[in-house]
Scaffold this active site. Structure first.
Site, short mmCIF file in Angstrom:
data_model
loop_
_atom_site.label_atom_id
_atom_site.label_comp_id
_atom_site.label_asym_id
_atom_site.label_seq_id
_atom_site.Cartn_x
_atom_site.Cartn_y
_atom_site.Cartn_z
N ASP A 148 0.82 -1.22 0.00
CA ASP A 148 0.00 0.00 0.00
C ASP A 148 0.86 1.28 0.00
O ASP A 148 0.66 2.17 0.85
CB ASP A 148 -0.91 0.03 1.24
CG ASP A 148 -1.71 -1.26 1.41
OD1 ASP A 148 -2.11 -1.84 0.41
OD2 ASP A 148 -1.92 -1.67 2.57
N GLU A 167 -11.56 -0.10 -3.21
CA GLU A 167 -10.71 0.43 -2.12
C GLU A 167 -9.50 1.13 -2.73
O GLU A 167 -9.38 1.23 -3.95
CB GLU A 167 -10.25 -0.70 -1.19
CG GLU A 167 -9.34 -1.72 -1.87
CD GLU A 167 -8.98 -2.91 -1.00
OE1 GLU A 167 -9.46 -3.03 0.14
OE2 GLU A 167 -8.20 -3.75 -1.48
O1 FUB Z 1 -3.18 -3.68 3.38
C1 FUB Z 1 -4.49 -3.96 3.83
C2 FUB Z 1 -5.49 -3.63 2.77
O2 FUB Z 1 -5.20 -4.37 1.59
C3 FUB Z 1 -5.46 -2.19 2.31
O3 FUB Z 1 -6.06 -1.32 3.20
C4 FUB Z 1 -6.14 -2.34 1.01
O4 FUB Z 1 -6.07 -1.24 0.18
C5 FUB Z 1 -5.46 -3.57 0.45
O5 FUB Z 1 -4.25 -3.28 -0.17
#
Ligand code: FUB
Length: 369
Positions: A59, A269
């Site tokens: 991320d 997301e």
């Molecule tokens: O790293 C945990 C979660 O996985 C993140 O918040 C999302 O965007 C995905 O990458």
């Protein structure tokens, strides 16, 4: 959340499995060796190398502060938790900031910048963070579950871009869900984009309050508009929202909102914002279809018109990114799981990103064929 496995790996893993199960029989051994040879020819070659191999990172949110690149990633660990639809195996406990003077140069891990034990309201799972600089202060924004198990977004401050950061005693009032991304416009106004469905819990907040028994995925209405990412103006102190978060409207070329069933295009997301030639580029992950997409708007809070994919699926379930300009070139920071082959143990990478003369983004393939 992250249970289903993508199909990028099988050829490589199947070859390894064949070698392990072939036993001592001469023919089996030869067959295994031949097969391994053939499969290794098929093995994907990665476009870029992990920025760092001493810890797992994911991320990546990259920023340029004082002429240097700082990357704010999640710090992946193996907490021994089995994969499930909530993403419980993503059990991160702290953040480390990476820094580098140039793209391709030495990458420094600056150690622990913030630990979950030093966030008074938090319980577990420090997911994708972001950072900003204003009024002589560096701000770290991070999603983490509160003591009731609901994700909210925290803020922490430091006089240094690499921390250590001091967390505020409470989450940002009115914040919820995951994946904050802070963008500061040319007029100095900052905005936070945030949210994520499935394990990111956006669908559990539709009434404005957290419903632990809410849907595990989305709103369950395939033809209805998909759940939106949220955006809020930041207050001058960068520790509060200035007004209620609003929906980030994501529409197709005909102005129709993308539907819940449109898994190849709808928001899941990992949003990010960058400005290029006066236009606002809202970028995000489609989650279960593993694409990074972009949509363009005339204003920072939208609406945004869907344009297309700019990063094909990486190896690993999740895909997450940031886009930053450095010394006149644009770069995409992203992650995959090259080092571990396991979904929740990822590594961050960088590659150049190109805006075409018509404003579109050139498609990036994370593999070289
Ligand atoms: O790293 C945990 C979660 O996985 C993140 O918040 C999302 O965007 C995905 O990458």
């Amino acid at each position: 959340m992250y249970r289903q496995l993508r199909s990028a790996l099988p050829a490589v893993f199947a070859a390894a499995a064949l070698i392990v199960t072939a036993g001592c029989g001469g023919n089996a051994k030869t067959a295994a060796a031949d097969s391994a040879k053939a499969d290794s020819a098929k093995k994907p070659k990665f476009l870029s190398k992990p920025l760092i191999t001493s810890i797992y990172t994911a991320d990546p949110s990259a920023h340029v502060f004082n002429g240097k690149i700082y990357v704010y990633p999640s710090h992946d660990i193996d907490a021994g938790i089995a994969d499930n639809d909530n993403g419980d195996e993503y059990a991160m406990r702290d953040y480390h900031v990476l820094s580098m003077d140039s793209i391709g140069g030495k990458v420094t891990d600056n150690g622990v910048a913030l630990d979950v034990k030093d966030v008074p309201w938090a319980s577990k799972q420090m997911w994708a963070p972001d950072a900003a600089f204003k009024n002589g202060t560096y701000y770290l924004y991070f999603p983490v579950r509160n003591k009731e198990g609901a994700f909210q977004i925290g803020a922490a401050t430091s006089t240094s871009p690499v921390g250590p950061f001091k967390a505020q005693p409470e989450p940002i009032p009115g914040s919820f869900s995951i994946d904050p991304a802070v963008f500061t416009d040319d007029d100095g106004t900052s905005y936070m984009y945030f949210g994520g469905i499935w394990g990111g819990q956006l669908q559990k907040w539709v009434t404005g309050k957290y419903d632990a028994n809410g849907s595990k995925t989305d709103m369950g209405k395939p033809n209805a508009p998909a759940l939106s990412c949220k955006v809020a103006k930041m207050s001058k102190d960068m520790l509060h929202f200035d007004g209620k978060p609003q929906d980030v409207q994501l529409v197709d070329q005909n102005g129709v909102e993308l539907a819940t069933k449109d898994h190849d295009r709808r928001f899941f997301e990992g949003s990010f914002m960058h400005k290029y030639n006066g236009k606002y580029y809202f970028t995000y992950s489609t989650g279960d279809t593993h694409l990074l997409c972009y949509a363009i708007g005339d204003k920072p809070m939208g609406k945004f018109v869907y344009q297309g994919v700019f990063l094909k699926p990486v190896q690993g379930w999740t895909t997450h990114h940031s886009i930053v300009e450095f010394r006149g070139k644009w770069y995409l920071f992203y992650h995959d799981n090259e080092l571990s082959g396991r979904n929740h143990l990822r590594n961050v990478k960088v590659t150049e990103l190109t805006h075409n003369p018509d404003g579109s983004i050139k498609m990036i393939d994370p593999f070289v064929h």
